[in-house]
Design a protein around this motif. Structure first.
Motif, short mmCIF file in Angstrom:
data_model
loop_
_atom_site.label_atom_id
_atom_site.label_comp_id
_atom_site.label_asym_id
_atom_site.label_seq_id
_atom_site.Cartn_x
_atom_site.Cartn_y
_atom_site.Cartn_z
N PRO A 50 4.08 -3.66 -24.99
CA PRO A 50 3.83 -4.79 -24.07
C PRO A 50 4.92 -4.76 -22.99
CG PRO A 50 4.01 -5.51 -26.37
CD PRO A 50 4.58 -4.13 -26.29
N SER A 51 4.50 -4.67 -21.72
CA SER A 51 5.46 -4.55 -20.62
C SER A 51 5.19 -5.63 -19.58
CB SER A 51 5.30 -3.16 -19.99
OG SER A 51 5.98 -3.10 -18.76
N PHE A 52 6.12 -6.57 -19.45
CA PHE A 52 5.92 -7.73 -18.57
C PHE A 52 6.73 -7.60 -17.29
CE2 PHE A 52 4.00 -10.95 -21.50
CZ PHE A 52 3.97 -10.16 -22.65
N GLY A 53 6.12 -7.96 -16.16
CA GLY A 53 6.87 -8.05 -14.91
C GLY A 53 7.34 -9.50 -14.77
N TYR A 102 13.31 -0.05 -10.72
CA TYR A 102 13.31 0.24 -9.28
C TYR A 102 12.17 1.19 -8.93
CZ TYR A 102 17.99 -1.55 -9.95
OH TYR A 102 19.05 -2.34 -10.29
N ARG A 103 11.40 0.84 -7.92
CA ARG A 103 10.34 1.73 -7.45
C ARG A 103 10.32 1.68 -5.93
NH1 ARG A 103 5.55 0.36 -11.92
NH2 ARG A 103 6.98 0.57 -13.67
N ASN A 104 10.38 2.85 -5.31
CA ASN A 104 10.40 2.89 -3.85
C ASN A 104 8.98 2.71 -3.32
OD1 ASN A 104 11.41 3.10 -1.33
ND2 ASN A 104 11.93 5.26 -1.45
N GLU A 105 8.44 1.50 -3.52
CA GLU A 105 7.05 1.21 -3.17
C GLU A 105 6.79 1.55 -1.70
OE1 GLU A 105 4.69 0.24 -5.14
OE2 GLU A 105 5.74 -0.49 -6.93
N ILE A 106 5.62 2.16 -1.43
CA ILE A 106 5.28 2.54 -0.06
C ILE A 106 5.12 1.29 0.81
CG2 ILE A 106 3.46 3.57 1.37
CD1 ILE A 106 2.96 5.50 -1.03
N ILE A 143 5.74 -10.27 -5.59
CA ILE A 143 4.73 -9.64 -6.45
C ILE A 143 4.87 -8.11 -6.44
CG2 ILE A 143 2.25 -9.19 -6.68
CD1 ILE A 143 1.79 -12.12 -6.08
N ARG A 144 5.10 -7.52 -5.30
CA ARG A 144 5.33 -6.07 -5.27
C ARG A 144 6.62 -5.81 -4.51
NH1 ARG A 144 2.34 -1.83 -6.44
NH2 ARG A 144 0.41 -3.03 -6.50
N THR A 145 7.68 -5.56 -5.26
CA THR A 145 8.99 -5.35 -4.66
C THR A 145 9.52 -3.97 -5.05
OG1 THR A 145 10.00 -6.40 -6.56
CG2 THR A 145 9.62 -7.80 -4.65
N GLU A 179 12.77 -3.62 -6.15
CA GLU A 179 13.66 -3.87 -7.29
C GLU A 179 13.12 -5.09 -7.99
OE1 GLU A 179 17.82 -4.18 -6.40
OE2 GLU A 179 18.27 -5.07 -8.33
N PHE A 180 12.84 -4.98 -9.27
CA PHE A 180 12.23 -6.11 -9.98
C PHE A 180 12.70 -6.10 -11.43
CE2 PHE A 180 9.10 -3.34 -12.03
CZ PHE A 180 9.03 -2.28 -11.14
N THR A 181 12.34 -7.16 -12.15
CA THR A 181 12.79 -7.26 -13.55
C THR A 181 11.61 -7.08 -14.48
OG1 THR A 181 14.55 -8.76 -12.90
CG2 THR A 181 13.95 -8.77 -15.22
N ILE A 237 -4.14 -10.37 -10.13
CA ILE A 237 -2.88 -9.63 -10.03
C ILE A 237 -2.44 -9.20 -11.42
CG2 ILE A 237 -0.43 -9.84 -9.36
CD1 ILE A 237 -2.16 -10.25 -6.97
N GLU A 238 -2.06 -7.93 -11.54
CA GLU A 238 -1.55 -7.46 -12.84
C GLU A 238 -0.17 -8.05 -13.08
OE1 GLU A 238 -0.72 -3.23 -12.95
OE2 GLU A 238 0.66 -3.59 -14.61
N ILE A 239 0.01 -8.77 -14.20
CA ILE A 239 1.34 -9.32 -14.47
C ILE A 239 1.99 -8.70 -15.71
CG2 ILE A 239 1.03 -11.46 -13.20
CD1 ILE A 239 0.46 -12.89 -15.82
N ALA A 240 1.19 -7.96 -16.51
CA ALA A 240 1.77 -7.25 -17.65
C ALA A 240 0.81 -6.15 -18.07
CB ALA A 240 2.00 -8.20 -18.83
N GLY A 241 1.34 -5.14 -18.75
CA GLY A 241 0.48 -4.07 -19.28
C GLY A 241 0.74 -3.95 -20.78
N PHE A 242 -0.33 -3.67 -21.53
CA PHE A 242 -0.21 -3.50 -22.98
C PHE A 242 -0.78 -2.12 -23.29
CE2 PHE A 242 -0.31 -7.83 -21.88
CZ PHE A 242 0.56 -8.47 -22.75
N1 GAP Z 1 6.76 0.67 -19.05
C1 GAP Z 1 5.44 0.48 -18.56
C2 GAP Z 1 5.39 0.09 -17.16
O1 GAP Z 1 6.39 0.08 -16.46
P1 GAP Z 1 3.79 -0.78 -15.31
O2 GAP Z 1 2.37 -1.27 -15.42
O3 GAP Z 1 4.08 0.26 -14.31
O4 GAP Z 1 4.15 -0.30 -16.77
C3 GAP Z 1 4.77 -3.11 -15.96
O5 GAP Z 1 4.75 -2.01 -15.07
C4 GAP Z 1 4.82 -4.41 -15.19
O6 GAP Z 1 5.92 -4.39 -14.27
C5 GAP Z 1 3.59 -4.66 -14.33
O7 GAP Z 1 2.55 -5.24 -15.08
C6 GAP Z 1 4.13 -5.62 -13.29
O8 GAP Z 1 4.11 -6.94 -13.80
C7 GAP Z 1 5.58 -5.18 -13.14
N2 GAP Z 1 5.73 -4.37 -11.90
C8 GAP Z 1 5.42 -3.07 -11.72
N3 GAP Z 1 5.70 -2.69 -10.47
C9 GAP Z 1 6.20 -3.76 -9.83
C10 GAP Z 1 6.70 -4.00 -8.51
N4 GAP Z 1 6.75 -3.03 -7.60
N5 GAP Z 1 7.15 -5.23 -8.20
C11 GAP Z 1 7.13 -6.23 -9.13
N6 GAP Z 1 6.69 -6.06 -10.38
C12 GAP Z 1 6.23 -4.85 -10.74
#
Ligand code: GAP
Length: 599
Positions: free
Chosen positions: A454-457, A212-216, A223-225, A227-229, A338-343
């Motif tokens: 490796p962190s995948f959205g 969960y991130r309280n995105e501005i 893509i930017r929510t 609450e996400f998985t 678009i960033e879809i994962a971070g390593f």
């Molecule tokens: N544990 C490391 C971490 O959380 P991050 O780059 O902040 O790293 C990893 O997040 C992935 O989570 C991102 O690459 C993205 O795919 C997904 N993600 C991050 N914020 C998101 C959001 N607000 N909505 C949807 N997906 C999100």
């Protein structure tokens, strides 16, 4: 067997931005995803996955689990999404998990200040600029509010913490937070998880769950929510000993965009292999390289278009507070990356912080091959001196002397020994410290593992898979939209139809659908509308095959059905006997539809 005529060259959608618009419309209409709580006007940043979307998402998660947990021999856990405040004090999220907020005083809308700067100037990494500089750039470039067009010069830019706060239990005595990444649920359980790994490095722990991130300003649908998985792997290694099996991925081809190329005036992406990239120092950490290789193959297998995919290294100002190196997997959507994962290489940041804040042991005991005799500097302070001299601070002095003996034994060569306590320096006679150097035999040592992550959205993977699968063409003179989804992730593998409303045809089709389900295939029975409409409906949700029961099925001696392939729209008559096995072989990729024998 006759085929539906299809335009030979499928028209790729020329207008990239239209694809997203069409896709979001299709997603809503066909039950992939839509904004939540619509009956109450909806709320930004929250999406519901409908029946198709939930199934696609869970297939993506299963595919991820198969590759990153099962195949790699890693454990999986499922931790709570709410955690107490001290966890996030330790992780650094309370202090530093901020985005830059600017509010328009004209219309009251909130925006990401760094996004406004990036979208309207040449700055590519505004996130790494200090706040006063962002304010200056906004003023200098006379940037305006994206919602109402009012000038933003002079508006304050503030650090906005993205954590969702809550209270645990009645009252507000125990503050808690919804986790902003699944990773912390793994790190805090390390003292127990290491036992399950029999105290042996390396080992990996995965988790698929909500963050969960309280995105501005949530944007671009899923893509930017807020609450996400995430699907995350925390891989714990001994930095001095453990090495990945790079031979498993060395030949994997990748497109890389390293920092050097991003900073060069005529810099470009590099087409290379994982082996070459490591040999030439483009990817410096072999563990990060190993996971990039696996990820490349995995994305390919679930239908991400590899011509619209790359790995980009983080610029230094972009890296998270914990990361020493980081690469993002990026997919191209509407001509944007678009960033879809971070390593990330997280070093020992997380485990050290949790050890420091919790007092628990976040280390692994590493046994030496042979016991070692080592010299240890110890202190045994004279409390009858320290007590009267330092009063309530005496214990802190003891701890400082112990720490000093551990890090710099030469400090005890001088008379008196100098220590610092809360910024003040104090002198202690050497003989009162009980300093000694002793020989000790040690069986091993406690090491703080390093973490590769490796962190995948998952939502962004789902969006990418749908976007890259979106096709429009013409079949029998009619426009068609279809999703060229990989069978592994398609919500439904086969649609089964009776040609007409006829009890016998319907019963036979129903039986076939049940047989397919028993064979582990997801099959849907559909008898509404004409057969053409049913095909279009299944095409639009990306069902790879349709099976039609017609009068030949029930009248001929050998029971046969029509099987139609989604992408080519080719059709073949195949026997019902063995149909499930044939479809399973198609799903597994053991045979191509064009290779099947049938009329
Ligand atoms: N544990 C490391 C971490 O959380 P991050 O780059 O902040 O790293 C990893 O997040 C992935 O989570 C991102 O690459 C993205 O795919 C997904 N993600 C991050 N914020 C998101 C959001 N607000 N909505 C949807 N997906 C999100």
């Amino acid at each position: 067997m006759s085929n539906e005529s299809t335009t030979q060259e499928q028209e790729q959608n020329g207008d990239a931005e239209r694809t997203s618009e069409q896709l979001v419309e299709l997603a809503k209409r066909r039950g992939y995803f839509f904004q939540s709580s619509g009956a109450y006007g909806g709320v930004g940043g929250f999406y519901t996955f409908g029946p198709q979307g939930a199934s696609l998402k869970s297939n993506v998660e299963d595919a991820w689990r198969d590759r990153f947990a099962l195949e790699e021999g890693n454990m999986e856990i499922d931790a709570p999404t709410i955690m107490p405040e001290p966890v996030f004090e330790a992780s650094g999220h309370l202090e530093g998990f901020d985005d830059m907020l600017v509010e328009c005083s004209e219309c009251g809308e909130s925006h990401r200040a760094d996004h406004i700067v990036e979208d309207n100037t040449d700055f590519e990494d505004a996130e790494s600029l200090p706040i006063p500089e962002v304010e200056e750039v906004i003023a200098e470039h006379e940037l305006v509010c994206p919602s109402c067009g009012a000038g933003l010069a002079g508006e304050a830019v503030e650090a906005f913490n993205l954590m969702f706060a809550t209270n645990i239990g009645p009252g507000d005595s125990q503050p808690g937070y919804l986790r902003p990444e699944t990773a912390q649920g793994i790190f805090v359980e390390f003292p127990r998880l290491k036992e399950y790994a029999r105290n042996t490095l390396p080992f990996g722990v995965t988790q698929i769950g909500r963050a969960y991130r309280n995105e501005i300003s949530p944007r671009r649908s899923i893509i930017r929510t807020r609450e996400f998985t995430q699907a995350e792997l925390e891989y714990f290694i001994d930095p001095e000993e453990d090495e990945p099996d790079l031979s498993a991925v060395e030949d994997v081809g990748v497109r890389l965009y390293p920092v050097t190329e991003q900073n060069a005036e005529d810099g470009n992406e590099i087409e290379t292999t994982i082996g070459d990239a490591v040999a030439k120092g483009v990817i410096t950490d072999p563990w990060v390289a190993y996971f990039l290789g696996i990820a490349q193959e995995w994305y390919d297998s679930i239908g991400v278009d590899m011509d619209r995919f790359r790995f980009r290294q983080h610029l230094s100002g972009e890296r998270a507070h914990y990361a020493s190196d980081c690469w993002d997997a990026e997919s191209e959507i509407d001509r944007n990356w678009i960033e879809i994962a971070g390593f990330a290489h997280r070093g020992d940041y997380d485990l050290s912080k949790h050890a420091e804040h919790s007092g628990d042991r976040f280390t692994i005991f590493k046994q030496y091959d042979e016991p070692k005799t080592v010299e240890r500097a110890t202190v045994d302070p004279d409390m009858s001196y320290l007590g009267p001299e330092f009063g309530g601070d005496a214990q802190a002095v003891v701890e400082e002397l112990e720490a000093l003996a551990g890090r710099d034994r030469s400090a005890f060569d001088d008379e008196p020994v100098e220590i610092e306590l809360e910024g003040e320096s104090h002198e202690i006679p050497v003989e009162k410290t009980g300093f000694a150097v002793e020989e000790q035999t040690e069986a091993g040592e406690h090491v703080v593992p390093n973490v590769i992550e490796p962190s995948f959205g998952v939502d962004r993977v789902v969006y990418t898979v749908l976007h890259h699968a979106y096709r429009e063409d013409e079949v029998a003179g009619e426009e068609r939209t279809y999703l060229e989804l990989e069978p592994e992730v398609a919500p439904t593998f086969a649609g089964v139809f009776p040609l007409q409303n006829d009890d016998e045809l319907e019963a036979q089709a129903d039986d076939i659908a049940s047989e397919l389900r028993e064979a582990g295939l997801s099959a849907t029975y559909d008898d509404s509308g004409n057969i053409g409409r049913r095909y279009r409906r299944q095409d639009e949700v990306g069902t790879p095959f349709c099976v039609t029961v017609d009068y030949e099925t029930i009248e001929n001696e050998e029971t046969t059905v029509t099987v139609r392939e989604r992408d080519s729209t080719d059709q073949k008559r195949l026997p019902v006997d063995g149909l499930a096995e044939t479809l399973v072989a198609l799903r597994e990729g053991n045979v191509a539809f064009s290779e099947l024998e049938g009329e």
